[in-house]
Structure formats: structure tokens, C-alpha cells
Design an enzyme around this catalytic site. Structure first.
Site, short mmCIF file in Angstrom:
data_model
loop_
_atom_site.label_atom_id
_atom_site.label_comp_id
_atom_site.label_asym_id
_atom_site.label_seq_id
_atom_site.Cartn_x
_atom_site.Cartn_y
_atom_site.Cartn_z
N ASP A 45 -66.83 21.26 -19.38
CA ASP A 45 -66.49 20.16 -18.46
C ASP A 45 -66.29 20.65 -17.03
OD1 ASP A 45 -64.19 21.51 -19.25
OD2 ASP A 45 -62.99 19.70 -19.56
N GLY A 132 -49.64 19.91 -28.85
CA GLY A 132 -50.05 21.31 -28.92
C GLY A 132 -51.15 21.60 -29.91
N SER A 136 -55.30 16.38 -27.32
CA SER A 136 -55.07 15.68 -26.06
C SER A 136 -53.92 14.68 -26.09
CB SER A 136 -56.36 14.99 -25.60
OG SER A 136 -56.31 14.73 -24.23
N SER A 137 -52.78 15.15 -26.54
CA SER A 137 -51.58 14.30 -26.52
C SER A 137 -51.18 13.96 -25.09
CB SER A 137 -50.43 15.00 -27.25
OG SER A 137 -50.12 16.24 -26.64
N ASP A 183 -60.76 14.48 -21.33
CA ASP A 183 -59.70 13.89 -22.14
C ASP A 183 -59.33 12.50 -21.64
OD1 ASP A 183 -59.82 16.34 -23.32
OD2 ASP A 183 -57.85 17.02 -22.64
#
Length: 392
Positions: A45, A132, A136-137, A183
Site C-alpha cells: 500500500d 493486536g 485493523s481494530s 484499512d
């Protein structure tokens, strides 16, 4: 067996209940945004390459309403948050700065980067996206918060791209993580039954249909080994890519080819730079080939490309770990598994495996037997992006 994940509606009910208990009134806004798994296209990306993520059924929910006081108050129900699960801050976005607790910086950053002034509000946050794990929290929290602010103010971004870019700025400026755009884009633009091909050079997107994958599923395996890839190691790899592009007189490694690797070798650059470049150049092509395979229903080729991707991440980009390699090797030993690779930044987090539906339980049991850690498993299908849930 795979872990059962609370649905968006179940999380909504929990958030609404806690809001009523804590604030003595009912929330009138409830939204959610998903985490993601990247199927292929890792560390491409920020090199202006292609990525192919899909949104997950695991989401972050924000429930709340306008406040009648000058401060905003946020309550997090995350199990990873210690005693500092509440935060209050002034509503004036011109004076908002990052601070402690760190989880609240994602909310503050959204207020700071919103397209208009935000009035004081109260909110409760609950999530099923593991922290973690490389799913992509953080983007789920950013996008959910931004979606909440849109509903709160009645003001929306004219383009979804602008919303994703605003959330990316939150990550950069308030969390101090120089992430790429993938994300936030997939959390905003996810579509049920589709993966998202994102061109990180011009930010164009294409929805890739996944409905033809009926006999197969993606199994996400969380190693439960936290990311060990420090920000300095991440920046070092990114810097190596930028240096390689500069040596090749190219804007980015998106413009490089296999023959350019020979050019670098002739310049006697460090072997590390050659390896990083090789991964990026070949991973960009693998992502293009993977999309073509999906569009023709050639899942064997797609699985083979996943395997190649992991091997490249392990040997050339050097972001795998013993835990991830063990999970991938164990998965590949099961008949009916087409491909397996690490997903996310690496050095911990998750793997993603493409396999036939009818061998899912066998694969889970085999991986458990081979892995000394405490892995958790999720069966994933492409889900919907950020949305308003309502409060009824």
C-alpha cells in the site's frame, strides 16, 4: 471449533444497555464499522501498489447522543482497556490533542479531523474486532466514530474516499502510526459478498465478487502472539523501499519491474534493499493475478498465490515469525487447503487460509495439534462496511 463472534445487532444491544445505565437516558444513534482481513497484497500500500482486503463480520459499534454539558464523555467496553475505560474532553476541536488513555486518541482524532465542528456528545464503544491481531481494530474504531459523528451532526462527506482519508489522518496524527490507506478504505467501502481491489496509487477501487466461492471459506487464525514489528522496524522497511525507488529514479516501487532488481544489484546496494524490492514488485503482480483468478473462479491459482505471498513475506520482507510460520505450515498440511499466508503487518497477529468448507473442522484441529500457542479461529466471509444500525 471456530470462535463465535457477536453480531452487530448483539453488540448494539450491549452498547445501548450500558449507555442507558451510565447516562440515565437512551442513545438515539448507533453505528458500526468492520475490521478487515487482507487476502493478498501485503506491504504494497505505501508503495502505491494493489491490495485486496475484505470487510469482516467483526465490527466496532458506537452508540450515543448529544450531551447537554460542554464536555464529551466516551466509555469503552473493550476488555483490553484497563481501569481507564472512560474519558472526557472539551468539545472544542481546535484544542483537542492526543493524550492518555491512548485508545481515546482515535475518537479525539476523528473529532479533530471531522468536516465541521462537533457538538458535545456521550457515547459507548464496544467491539468484536480483536486488538493486536492485524485485523485493523484501529481503523474499525476510527471509521465507526466518524460514521457516528456524521449521524450526530447530519453532515456527511461527499465522497467515501474523503471519509477514509480523514480516518487515515487520525491514525497518522493522533496515534502516530504512518499507515497506508487500505484499512480505512475497506472499513468504509466494504460490500457484502465482495472483496475490494484498491489501487493505492490513484485510490481507484473495484468490487470483486466472491459469491462464486460457495464451496470454500477463508479461515482466519489468530496466533494470539501480539505484533512484534515495532514502528522502527516498519519504518525501516518502508524507508528501504523508498530508497530503492529513488535509486531507480522512480516515484515508487509500483513503477518497478523484475529487471529493475538487476539494476539495483549492479549498483551494489545492500542485499536487504534488493529483498525488500523483490517482495514489493512480485507482490503487486501476485495481487493482480489473484484478482484475475477470483474473477474466473480459479481458486487453486488463488491459493497458490497466497502461498507465494507468505513465502515472500517470510524470506524477502522478513516480517513473519515462528508462530505464523507454524500456523501456515500446519494449515498447508491439510488436504483441501488451497493456500495460507500471514495477513497484516506480520511478526504476530493472524494468518488467512483458503480451504474447502468440508475440511474446516479438520484443519482447525490439525492446526491446534501443531501449534503450541492458544490460537483462535474465525470463519470469514466478505461483509458490509460502515453503516448506521439504528436504535430500535
Amino acid at each position: 471449533m471456530a470462535t463465535t463472534v457477536l453480531s452487530a445487532n448483539e453488540l448494539k444491544s450491549k452498547a445501548l444497555q450500558v449507555f442507558a445505565e451510565e447516562f440515565g437516558e437512551n442513545a438515539n444513534i448507533c453505528v458500526c464499522a468492520p475490521g478487515r482481513v487482507n487476502l493478498i497484497g501485503e506491504h504494497t500500500d505505501y508503495n502505491e501498489g494493489f491490495v485486496l482486503p475484505m470487510a469482516l463480520p467483526m465490527v466496532t459499534v458506537v452508540a450515543g447522543k448529544l450531551s447537554n454539558v460542554k464536555k464529551s464523555k466516551i466509555i469503552s467496553l473493550s476488555e483490553t482497556v484497563s481501569s481507564e475505560n472512560q474519558v472526557e474532553f472539551e468539545a472544542d476541536r481546535n484544542n483537542i490533542k492526543p493524550g492518555e488513555p491512548k485508545w481515546a486518541n482515535y475518537v479525539k482524532g476523528c473529532v479533530k479531523n471531522f468536516i465541521c465542528d462537533v457538538p458535545p456528545f456521550n457515547a459507548v464503544i464496544v467491539s468484536s474486532v480483536p486488538v493486536g491481531a492485524g485485523l485493523s481494530s484501529s481503523a474499525a474504531l476510527e471509521v465507526a466514530t466518524y460514521t457516528f459523528l456524521e449521524a450526530l451532526t447530519g453532515v456527511q462527506c461527499k465522497k467515501l474516499e474523503d471519509k477514509a482519508l480523514a480516518c487515515q489522518r487520525v491514525e497518522h496524527d493522533f496515534a502516530g502510526v504512518p499507515c497506508g490507506i487500505m484499512d480505512q478504505f475497506i472499513s468504509v467501502m466494504g460490500k457484502e459478498g465482495y472483496a475490494l481491489l484498491l489501487d493505492c496509487k490513484d485510490l481507484s477501487t473495484k468490487q470483486i465478487p466472491m459469491s462464486q466461492i460457495n464451496d470454500y471459506v477463508f479461515l482466519i487464525t489468530n496466533s494470539n502472539a501480539p505484533h512484534k514489528l515495532s514502528s522502527s522496524a516498519y519504518c525501516k522497511r518502508r524507508g528501504s523501499c523508498y530508497d530503492a525507488a529513488k535509486r531507480l529514479n522512480k516515484k515508487s516501487l509500483r513503477e518497478a519491474s523484475i529487471s529493475d532488481i538487476q539494476v539495483l544489484q549492479s549498483q551494489n546496494v545492500p542485499e536487504e534493499m534488493i529483498k525488500r524490492t523483490r517482495h514489493v514488485v512480485t507482490e503487486i503482480q501476485r495481487t493482480i493475478d489473484a484478482v484475475a483468478a477470483l474473477e474466473t473462479g480459479d481458486f487453486n491459482t488463488f491459493g497458490h498465490l497466497m502461498n507465494e505471498s507468505h513465502n515472500s513475506l517470510k524470506y524477502d520482507y522478513e516480517v513473519s515469525s515462528d508462530e505464523l510460520d507454524t500456523l501456515v505450515t500446519a494449515a498447508r498440511e491439510v488436504k483441501g487447503v488451497l493456500g495460507s499466508r500471514l495477513t497484516g503487518a506480520g511478526f504476530g497477529g493472524c494468518t488467512v487460509t483458503l480451504l474447502k468448507k468440508d475440511v474446516t473442522n479438520e484443519a482447525i484441529e490439525h492446526i491446534k495439534a501443531k501449534y503450541s500457542g492458544n490460537a483462535t479461529f474465525y470463519i470469514a466471509s466478505p461483509a458490509t462496511g460502515a453503516r448506521v444500525l439504528g436504535t430500535n
